[in-house]
Design an enzyme around this catalytic site. Sequence first.
Site, PDB file in Angstrom:
ATOM      1  N   CYS A 209      -0.863   1.770 -26.246  1.00 43.34           N
ATOM      2  CA  CYS A 209      -1.481   0.931 -25.229  1.00 43.34           C
ATOM      3  C   CYS A 209      -0.497  -0.125 -24.734  1.00 43.34           C
ATOM      4  O   CYS A 209       0.473  -0.470 -25.411  1.00 43.34           O
ATOM      5  CB  CYS A 209      -2.718   0.244 -25.793  1.00 43.34           C
ATOM      6  SG  CYS A 209      -4.031   1.368 -26.291  1.00 43.34           S
TER       7      CYS A 209
ATOM      8  N   CYS B 273      -8.549  -2.193 -26.555  1.00 40.76           N
ATOM      9  CA  CYS B 273      -9.261  -1.320 -27.485  1.00 40.76           C
ATOM     10  C   CYS B 273      -9.272  -1.947 -28.875  1.00 40.76           C
ATOM     11  O   CYS B 273      -8.622  -2.963 -29.132  1.00 40.76           O
ATOM     12  CB  CYS B 273      -8.598   0.053 -27.527  1.00 40.76           C
ATOM     13  SG  CYS B 273      -6.988   0.070 -28.358  1.00 40.76           S
TER      14      CYS B 273
ATOM     15  N   CYS C 288      -5.788  -2.418 -30.534  1.00 36.72           N
ATOM     16  CA  CYS C 288      -5.025  -3.521 -29.947  1.00 36.72           C
ATOM     17  C   CYS C 288      -5.585  -4.869 -30.403  1.00 36.72           C
ATOM     18  O   CYS C 288      -4.834  -5.804 -30.689  1.00 36.72           O
ATOM     19  CB  CYS C 288      -5.045  -3.431 -28.428  1.00 36.72           C
ATOM     20  SG  CYS C 288      -4.044  -2.076 -27.778  1.00 36.72           S
TER      21      CYS C 288
ATOM     22  N   ASN D 112       1.058   1.159 -20.784  1.00 32.87           N
ATOM     23  CA  ASN D 112       0.607   2.228 -21.665  1.00 32.87           C
ATOM     24  C   ASN D 112       1.524   3.447 -21.513  1.00 32.87           C
ATOM     25  O   ASN D 112       1.990   3.767 -20.414  1.00 32.87           O
ATOM     26  CB  ASN D 112      -0.861   2.586 -21.426  1.00 32.87           C
ATOM     27  CG  ASN D 112      -1.179   2.936 -19.986  1.00 32.87           C
ATOM     28  OD1 ASN D 112      -0.547   2.435 -19.064  1.00 32.87           O
ATOM     29  ND2 ASN D 112      -2.183   3.784 -19.781  1.00 32.87           N
TER      30      ASN D 112
ATOM     31  N   GLU E 138       1.523   7.378 -22.659  1.00 34.47           N
ATOM     32  CA  GLU E 138       0.727   8.466 -23.224  1.00 34.47           C
ATOM     33  C   GLU E 138       1.615   9.653 -23.606  1.00 34.47           C
ATOM     34  O   GLU E 138       2.787   9.741 -23.208  1.00 34.47           O
ATOM     35  CB  GLU E 138      -0.333   8.909 -22.209  1.00 34.47           C
ATOM     36  CG  GLU E 138      -1.311   7.803 -21.855  1.00 34.47           C
ATOM     37  CD  GLU E 138      -2.340   8.223 -20.827  1.00 34.47           C
ATOM     38  OE1 GLU E 138      -3.289   7.466 -20.596  1.00 34.47           O
ATOM     39  OE2 GLU E 138      -2.194   9.329 -20.252  1.00 34.47           O
TER      40      GLU E 138
ATOM     41  N   GLU F  54      -0.930  -3.305 -24.448  1.00 35.55           N
ATOM     42  CA  GLU F  54      -0.943  -4.516 -25.265  1.00 35.55           C
ATOM     43  C   GLU F  54      -0.034  -4.382 -26.478  1.00 35.55           C
ATOM     44  O   GLU F  54       0.733  -5.285 -26.820  1.00 35.55           O
ATOM     45  CB  GLU F  54      -2.378  -4.827 -25.735  1.00 35.55           C
ATOM     46  CG  GLU F  54      -3.361  -5.051 -24.599  1.00 35.55           C
ATOM     47  CD  GLU F  54      -4.091  -3.772 -24.202  1.00 35.55           C
ATOM     48  OE1 GLU F  54      -3.417  -2.737 -23.962  1.00 35.55           O
ATOM     49  OE2 GLU F  54      -5.332  -3.800 -24.137  1.00 35.55           O
TER      50      GLU F  54
END
Length: 294
Positions: free
Chosen positions: A214, A246, A249, A203, A205, A216
């Site tokens: 993310c 999430c 994803c 991930n 940010e 994924e």
Amino acid sequence: MRLEIDGACPDVDEALLRRVADACERVEGLSGRYQALVMFVTDARIREINREMRQKDAATDVLSFPTCTYPHGGTAGTCERLLRRELDPDTGCAHLGDIVISLEHARAQAAQYGHSVAREIGYLLAHGLMHVMGYDHMEEGEKQIMREREEAALKAAGLSRDGDGELLAAAREMTALSYAPYSHYPVGAALLAADGRVFTGCNVECAAYGVTMCAERTALCKAVSEGVRSFEAIAIAANGSAPYPCGACRQMLYEFAPDLRVLVTWGDEVRETTLRALLPEGFGPDSLADVQKK
């Protein structure tokens, strides 16, 4: 190994089928040129074949019809001279036999066992190829040998469940590369492509929280940017709590692999599920097919 494929199989790329066939050939130690016919059919059709060829009125997952009658204890690897009699002059390959796979059975069994349809079809193909190469499972000793050969071939093709450990380890390693100064929740992911390659991600940010990537989707975008469009499994790792993907994803992964196996790990815990279970009634490319035809 040369495969002649009869019937559509939308659940799996032909490249994966050929990789499984090549792995079976290597496991058996064959040195010549060989081929097999693989037919993908409905339950109704495989039931007809069972009635016609085996006098059994039932639909099964896979049927195999070897071209050779091997001597007791013999298999393709020890009977290559015998197999040369099955040479196809058009292809220059010795024909091992025909394999029939029910797509309906494969899909149902994949859901039952909690893995992708592609993995199930890969297993059924390996099982069928082992049969046409002379292996059987009527007795316990024979069954064990055949199963060991199947697992060796699936592992070589990147489809063995034994590979989950390596996939999970790759995801855990990626947590160390995470950039998560805001959530303090490092996540790593490892995405297994149908061709056996693994694409990793973490991930990333930023101060504008909404555009955070993310793990994924990082792994998925890396894979797609390399031209990969078919996937088998994804492992997702975190430290403190279960890192289920999430909604964004799940939707992105569903675009390419609705039957994806999903492994999540945190601490000493490992859980397995499927993308269809995480995104029931998912909306994907097939959902637009009818509209686009108009």
